[in-house]
Design an enzyme around this catalytic site. Structure first.
Site, mmCIF file in Angstrom:
data_model
loop_
_atom_site.group_PDB
_atom_site.id
_atom_site.type_symbol
_atom_site.label_atom_id
_atom_site.label_comp_id
_atom_site.label_asym_id
_atom_site.label_seq_id
_atom_site.Cartn_x
_atom_site.Cartn_y
_atom_site.Cartn_z
ATOM 1 C CG MET A 30 -1.890 -1.202 1.174
ATOM 2 S SD MET A 30 -3.455 -0.929 2.008
ATOM 3 C CE MET A 30 -2.900 -0.622 3.666
ATOM 4 C CG HIS A 34 8.395 0.260 6.130
ATOM 5 N ND1 HIS A 34 8.720 -1.070 6.214
ATOM 6 C CD2 HIS A 34 7.042 0.323 6.302
ATOM 7 C CE1 HIS A 34 7.631 -1.776 6.442
ATOM 8 N NE2 HIS A 34 6.591 -0.955 6.494
ATOM 9 C CG HIS A 37 7.012 -2.014 2.240
ATOM 10 N ND1 HIS A 37 6.795 -0.881 2.977
ATOM 11 C CD2 HIS A 37 5.825 -2.666 2.195
ATOM 12 C CE1 HIS A 37 5.523 -0.835 3.347
ATOM 13 N NE2 HIS A 37 4.914 -1.912 2.902
ATOM 14 C CD GLN A 153 -1.909 -8.801 4.566
ATOM 15 O OE1 GLN A 153 -2.742 -7.912 4.673
ATOM 16 N NE2 GLN A 153 -0.661 -8.544 4.227
ATOM 17 C CB SER A 186 3.044 2.249 6.309
ATOM 18 O OG SER A 186 3.688 1.478 5.332
HETATM 19 O O1 PAF Z 1 -0.112 -5.791 3.717
HETATM 20 C C1 PAF Z 1 -0.507 -4.873 2.985
HETATM 21 O O2 PAF Z 1 0.172 -3.866 2.742
HETATM 22 C C2 PAF Z 1 -1.879 -4.982 2.315
HETATM 23 O O3 PAF Z 1 -2.800 -5.614 3.163
HETATM 24 C C3 PAF Z 1 -1.825 -5.688 0.947
HETATM 25 C C4 PAF Z 1 -1.398 -7.125 1.051
HETATM 26 C C5 PAF Z 1 -0.878 -4.940 0.017
HETATM 27 C C6 PAF Z 1 -3.230 -5.671 0.305
HETATM 28 O O4 PAF Z 1 -3.695 -4.371 0.135
#
Ligand code: PAF
Length: 283
Positions: A30, A34, A37, A153, A186
């Site tokens: 999203m 940082h 990522h 997730q 973030s």
């Molecule tokens: O983890 C995230 O940044 C979000 O949940 C994702 C996997 C990009 C989906 O929008």
């Protein structure tokens, strides 16, 4: 590096790469990238010939009272990080490109979405599963990289891939932490310096929990009590929304600590809600 904003451009570039026999890595984000990522991106660039990073603040995964409007964004800095890390394609679509109509088709990963974050944010994981399905359909056969910081997730996405036969190999990557142990996110951008230092208790309490398990504690309630007590003693940190001791694969809460275990928690530090987790294996 190619910056594209449409699904058709991204598909055309990836299809062309695959026709040349090149492997594809996907890093969905999203934005407001940082070091956490960056570690996903670096792993994808090392593993694959072509890496596509997607930058899309997905409205579907925010409830009406959440921070969609104020979610931190900095596309120029994100593009600089991606270029430096060797990314081939950045897809940064508009909301209209992703959802030309209000979607009436959504993806629900039932049991795994019911507790922990799902109990606190009942519409969140359907939003995540729906957008990740779309991104998988856009990217096509690929490896896709997700951080273990959002452990629930990650488990949901793995199960979705299995249930719906997406041609995607999901790669979970370790949590990257700030110097004081706070898991990178973030949303850490919202923390004041005092809150940032108070937030260190989350990881400290998880590490203490692992130590007592390694010393032989097998009662999840005793481990939970330890974590709650440490966090409860820390100013600026709320009582956690949950502290769960679960099976690392099924995310089922454990009656007795055994096997591959994950301890997962969420608490507010000041206003922001932070998540953290840690793994421990009990032989
Ligand atoms: O983890 C995230 O940044 C979000 O949940 C994702 C996997 C990009 C989906 O929008």
């Amino acid at each position: 590096m190619n910056l594209v904003t449409t699904i058709s451009e991204a598909r055309a570039l990836l299809d062309a790469a695959r026709r040349q026999g090149r492997s594809v890595g996907l890093v969905p984000t999203m934005g407001y990238l940082h070091t956490g990522h960056r570690s996903l991106i670096e792993r994808s660039v090392a593993d694959n010939d072509v890496t596509m990073v997607t930058i899309f603040v997905n409205p579907l995964q925010f409830a009406a009272d959440e921070d969609l409007a104020t979610y931190p964004r900095d596309l120029d800095a994100d593009l600089a990080l991606c270029a430096q890390a060797g990314v081939s394609i950045v897809l940064a679509p508009t909301v209209h490109e992703m959802y030309p109509l209000e979607p009436i088709t959504t993806v629900q990963v039932a049991q795994l979405s019911a507790h922990m974050e799902g109990a606190k944010r009942p519409t969140h994981f359907a939003g995540v599963a729906t957008v990740v399905s779309k991104l998988f359909n856009i990217a096509g056969p690929c490896r896709a990289y997700f951080g273990e910081k959002d452990y629930q997730q990650l488990a949901i996405i793995r199960r979705m891939v299995l249930d719906l036969s997406f041609p995607v190999d999901v790669v979970g990557c370790p949590i990257i932490r700030e110097d004081n142990g706070v898991a990178m996110s973030s949303r850490n951008a919202y923390l004041s310096p005092e809150e940032r230092s108070a937030a260190a208790v989350l990881n400290r309490s998880l590490r203490a929990a692992v130590r007592v398990i390694e010393d032989g504690q097998r009662d999840p309630e005793a481990v939970r009590a330890l974590v709650l007590a440490m966090i409860g003693d820390t100013e600026l940190v709320s009582e956690p929304d949950y502290v769960e001791i679960v099976d690392a694969d099924s995310l089922e809460p454990l009656d007795v600590i055994s096997g591959d275990v994950r301890i997962i928690l969420a608490a507010r530090v000041g206003k922001p809600r932070l998540l953290d987790n840690i793994g421990v294996s009990v032989g």
